[in-house]
Design a protein around this motif. Structure first.
Motif, PDB file in Angstrom:
ATOM      1  N   LEU A 192      -7.077   1.821   2.245  1.00 18.32           N
ATOM      2  CA  LEU A 192      -6.732   1.072   1.039  1.00 18.32           C
ATOM      3  C   LEU A 192      -7.416   1.680  -0.183  1.00 18.32           C
ATOM      4  CD1 LEU A 192      -6.845  -2.687   2.093  1.00 18.32           C
ATOM      5  CD2 LEU A 192      -4.930  -1.099   2.104  1.00 18.32           C
ATOM      6  N   LEU A 209      -0.372  -6.458   5.126  1.00 13.85           N
ATOM      7  CA  LEU A 209      -1.534  -6.212   4.269  1.00 13.85           C
ATOM      8  C   LEU A 209      -1.459  -6.929   2.935  1.00 13.85           C
ATOM      9  CD1 LEU A 209      -2.358  -2.400   4.685  1.00 13.85           C
ATOM     10  CD2 LEU A 209      -3.853  -4.327   5.192  1.00 13.85           C
ATOM     11  N   LEU A 232      -9.843 -10.593   5.668  1.00 15.00           N
ATOM     12  CA  LEU A 232     -10.047  -9.982   4.359  1.00 15.00           C
ATOM     13  C   LEU A 232     -11.279  -9.084   4.348  1.00 15.00           C
ATOM     14  CD1 LEU A 232      -9.231 -13.098   2.169  1.00 15.00           C
ATOM     15  CD2 LEU A 232      -7.949 -10.941   2.143  1.00 15.00           C
ATOM     16  N   ASP A 235       0.850  -1.184   0.000  1.00 15.92           N
ATOM     17  CA  ASP A 235       0.000   0.000   0.000  1.00 15.92           C
ATOM     18  C   ASP A 235       0.892   1.243   0.000  1.00 15.92           C
ATOM     19  OD1 ASP A 235      -0.203   1.045   3.225  1.00 15.92           O
ATOM     20  OD2 ASP A 235       0.539  -0.985   2.855  1.00 15.92           O
ATOM     21  N   HIS A 278      -2.617  -5.638   9.522  1.00 13.73           N
ATOM     22  CA  HIS A 278      -2.163  -4.388   8.903  1.00 13.73           C
ATOM     23  C   HIS A 278      -0.681  -4.461   8.555  1.00 13.73           C
ATOM     24  CE1 HIS A 278      -2.090  -0.101   7.988  1.00 13.73           C
ATOM     25  NE2 HIS A 278      -0.978  -0.024   8.710  1.00 13.73           N
ATOM     26  N   LEU A 322     -10.446  -5.718   5.401  1.00 15.79           N
ATOM     27  CA  LEU A 322      -9.686  -4.964   4.403  1.00 15.79           C
ATOM     28  C   LEU A 322     -10.576  -4.459   3.267  1.00 15.79           C
ATOM     29  CD1 LEU A 322      -6.441  -7.134   4.058  1.00 15.79           C
ATOM     30  CD2 LEU A 322      -6.902  -5.204   5.577  1.00 15.79           C
ATOM     31  N   GLU A 323     -11.676  -5.152   3.000  1.00 17.80           N
ATOM     32  CA  GLU A 323     -12.545  -4.773   1.884  1.00 17.80           C
ATOM     33  C   GLU A 323     -13.132  -3.372   2.034  1.00 17.80           C
ATOM     34  OE1 GLU A 323     -15.530  -7.799   1.573  1.00 17.80           O
ATOM     35  OE2 GLU A 323     -14.003  -9.370   1.671  1.00 17.80           O
ATOM     36  N   ASP A 354      -7.275  -2.239  -4.171  1.00 15.18           N
ATOM     37  CA  ASP A 354      -6.852  -3.157  -3.115  1.00 15.18           C
ATOM     38  C   ASP A 354      -8.045  -3.705  -2.344  1.00 15.18           C
ATOM     39  OD1 ASP A 354      -4.266  -2.727  -3.877  1.00 15.18           O
ATOM     40  OD2 ASP A 354      -3.804  -1.298  -2.288  1.00 15.18           O
ATOM     41  N   GLN A 355      -9.077  -2.895  -2.164  1.00 13.30           N
ATOM     42  CA  GLN A 355     -10.284  -3.388  -1.504  1.00 13.30           C
ATOM     43  C   GLN A 355     -10.932  -4.504  -2.324  1.00 13.30           C
ATOM     44  OE1 GLN A 355     -12.671   0.136  -1.064  1.00 13.30           O
ATOM     45  NE2 GLN A 355     -11.636   0.819   0.799  1.00 13.30           N
ATOM     46  N   ALA A 381     -11.538  -1.049   4.293  1.00 13.76           N
ATOM     47  CA  ALA A 381     -10.547  -0.237   4.997  1.00 13.76           C
ATOM     48  C   ALA A 381     -10.321   1.073   4.247  1.00 13.76           C
ATOM     49  CB  ALA A 381      -9.238  -1.002   5.122  1.00 13.76           C
ATOM     50  N   THR A 392      -3.730 -10.657   1.467  1.00 15.97           N
ATOM     51  CA  THR A 392      -4.524 -10.800   0.244  1.00 15.97           C
ATOM     52  C   THR A 392      -3.910 -11.801  -0.722  1.00 15.97           C
ATOM     53  OG1 THR A 392      -5.391  -8.542   0.386  1.00 15.97           O
ATOM     54  CG2 THR A 392      -5.379  -9.579  -1.790  1.00 15.97           C
ATOM     55  N   ALA A 433      -8.996  -7.701  -2.066  1.00 17.91           N
ATOM     56  CA  ALA A 433      -9.287  -8.422  -0.820  1.00 17.91           C
ATOM     57  C   ALA A 433     -10.590  -9.200  -0.944  1.00 17.91           C
ATOM     58  CB  ALA A 433      -9.361  -7.438   0.344  1.00 17.91           C
TER      59      ALA A 433
END
Length: 454
Positions: free
Chosen positions: A260, A218, A251, A101, A215, A254-255, A264-265, A257, A222, A268
């Protein structure tokens, strides 16, 4: 806001680095490459990256620029993107992974720019135990881009064994965890045994329940999820259900977050969808995927990020079994994309899944015809030829037409046998060798491809 002054020629860039005493940052990529576009949108456009760029010389080499593949041999780069930090004198310091990230990448880049030792030196010391590595050395080694190493620091060393050794030797806990995860992935890919899978699974479940641990890793959470769940557990067991569910829970966080990027979401979510095949439950999977993709489609994005998001979104839909939706998404993006030929390859893959070789060939041909840049056209041409030989080996007219055009393009490519180009020339030669008989141009192209050294 200041912009980055990217050099496009290595000689001038390295001369400036030497004269100014500043390190050099090399970005090797291509306009159609989704990870490259993600890096442009989520790393290179960051204010802290742009500010940090004042302290180094920035060199960008596009794989389709004149002589690019010859330059690639000079720096031993192949995969798009490859990101390298050099000292002012041209010594390679380290290679950084593009999957990080933005904040983590900038942090690692800052460390690399001021590193006292190169990654190669730190690795040698870590293996020999000549001295204790500093925390920053362990950090940089744990975030080394092994995927783009090209045997620069690994040489002939065994990758999985090296990672296992560093896991044991590392004195920085977060770095040791990262080495362990990478070591497990390497073992998974090689099918290595002799690991206490129950104990490792329990340890992973504990870490996946800790937001701070998630975190800290990260990108790995994934990207190694499916490999490790498959490797560490047996199908249809409670052990697999527990580990897959624990991973899916991490995950899911993170979807959404906010730190991100949208790409990236979605990545995830894609990993969680793939874990669903291994037993991790997802409530109303199809509705969830359609809703998230629809939201992404209606978000205003810069072209680079849109390209990366579309690529991930189409793969997400396909993984969820929504192949028609994936096809419609790709078709809707063709005219607005700066690299539509990339998505045409995905459309060909969808056609193959449906058992429609004629449609697959159509898209491979369209992709090759729309592709731009000599290296890209050679790569896309090799894939089109593969489709021709696989699906229409007796269509000598199309094969001859392709061969004649490719021969003409090769005459204008002084680096046709360098780096990535060499790989695709070898592919072309191998596919043409499968034809029982061939026309004049196909025979000539096969002969030309034989010049690609192995």
């Amino acid at each position: 806001m200041a912009e980055i002054d990217w050099h496009d020629g290595p000689d001038g860039a390295f001369a400036q680095a030497r004269a100014s005493g500043r390190p050099l940052f090399l970005y090797w990529g291509a306009s159609w490459c989704p990870p490259c576009n993600r890096a442009k949108a989520t790393i290179f456009s960051r204010l802290d990256f742009i500010e940090l760029a004042q302290s180094f010389v920035a060199l960008q080499i596009d794989g389709d620029s004149p002589g690019a593949q010859q330059m690639a041999e000079r720096f031993n780069v192949r995969s798009y993107p490859t990101l390298i930090v050099f000292r002012p004198d041209g010594t390679e310091v380290t290679r950084l992974p593009c999957e990080l990230d933005g904040p983590r990448f900038v942090k690692m880049l800052r460390l690399a720019l001021g590193a006292r030792f190169t990654a190669a030196q730190s690795l040698s010391v870590a293996l020999s135990r000549e001295r204790a590595l500093s925390d920053d050395e362990w950090r940089l080694l744990s975030f080394y881009s092994w995927d783009t190493d090209e045997r620069q620091i690994l040489k002939k060393l065994d990758f999985a064994a090296i990672l296992a050794s560093m896991t044991r030797a590392c004195t920085l806990p977060k770095a040791a965890v990262r080495f362990e995860w990478l070591s497990l992935q390497a073992a998974a890919l090689s099918g290595e045994g002799g690991i206490d899978r129950r104990a490792v699974s329990a340890r992973l479940e504990h870490m996946l329940a800790d937001p701070r641990a998630v975190h800290a890793q990260l990108d790995l959470v994934t990207h190694v999820a499916v490999d490790l769940v498959r490797y560490l557990t047996e199908p249809h067991t409670q052990a697999r259900l527990r580990l897959a569910s624990a991973w899916a829970g991490a995950l899911e966080v993170l979807e959404s977050a906010p730190a991100l990027s949208l790409a990236d979401q979605l990545a995830a979510l894609r990993a969680r969808v793939r874990l669903a095949r291994l037993g991790a439950p997802i409530v109303q999977l199809e509705q969830l995927v359609r809703t998230r993709v629809a939201g992404a489609r209606h978000t205003e994005l810069a072209p680079a990020l849109r390209h990366a998001v579309t690529n991930t979104a189409s793969a997400l839909l396909s993984d969820a079994g929504l192949v028609d939706d994936a096809e419609q998404l790709l078709l809707s993006e063709l005219e607005r994309s700066h690299a539509p030929f990339y998505f045409m390859h995905s459309l060909a893959d969808i056609a193959k899944k449906r058992g429609d070789p004629s449609a697959a060939l159509h898209w491979y041909e369209q992709a090759w015809q729309r592709a731009t840049g000599p290296a890209t056209r050679l790569q896309w041409g090799a894939t089109y030829l593969q489709g021709l030989v696989d699906f229409a080996p007796h269509d000598t007219t199309r094969i001859e037409r392709f061969a004649e055009q490719m021969l003409g393009e090769l005459r204008a490519m002084p680096d046709a046998f360098c780096q990535r180009n060499r790989t695709h020339m070898q592919r072309i030669g191998a596919k043409l060798a499968l034809l029982g008989g061939s026309g004049e141009h196909a025979a000539a192209l096969r002969q030309a491809a034989r010049g690609a050294p192995h």
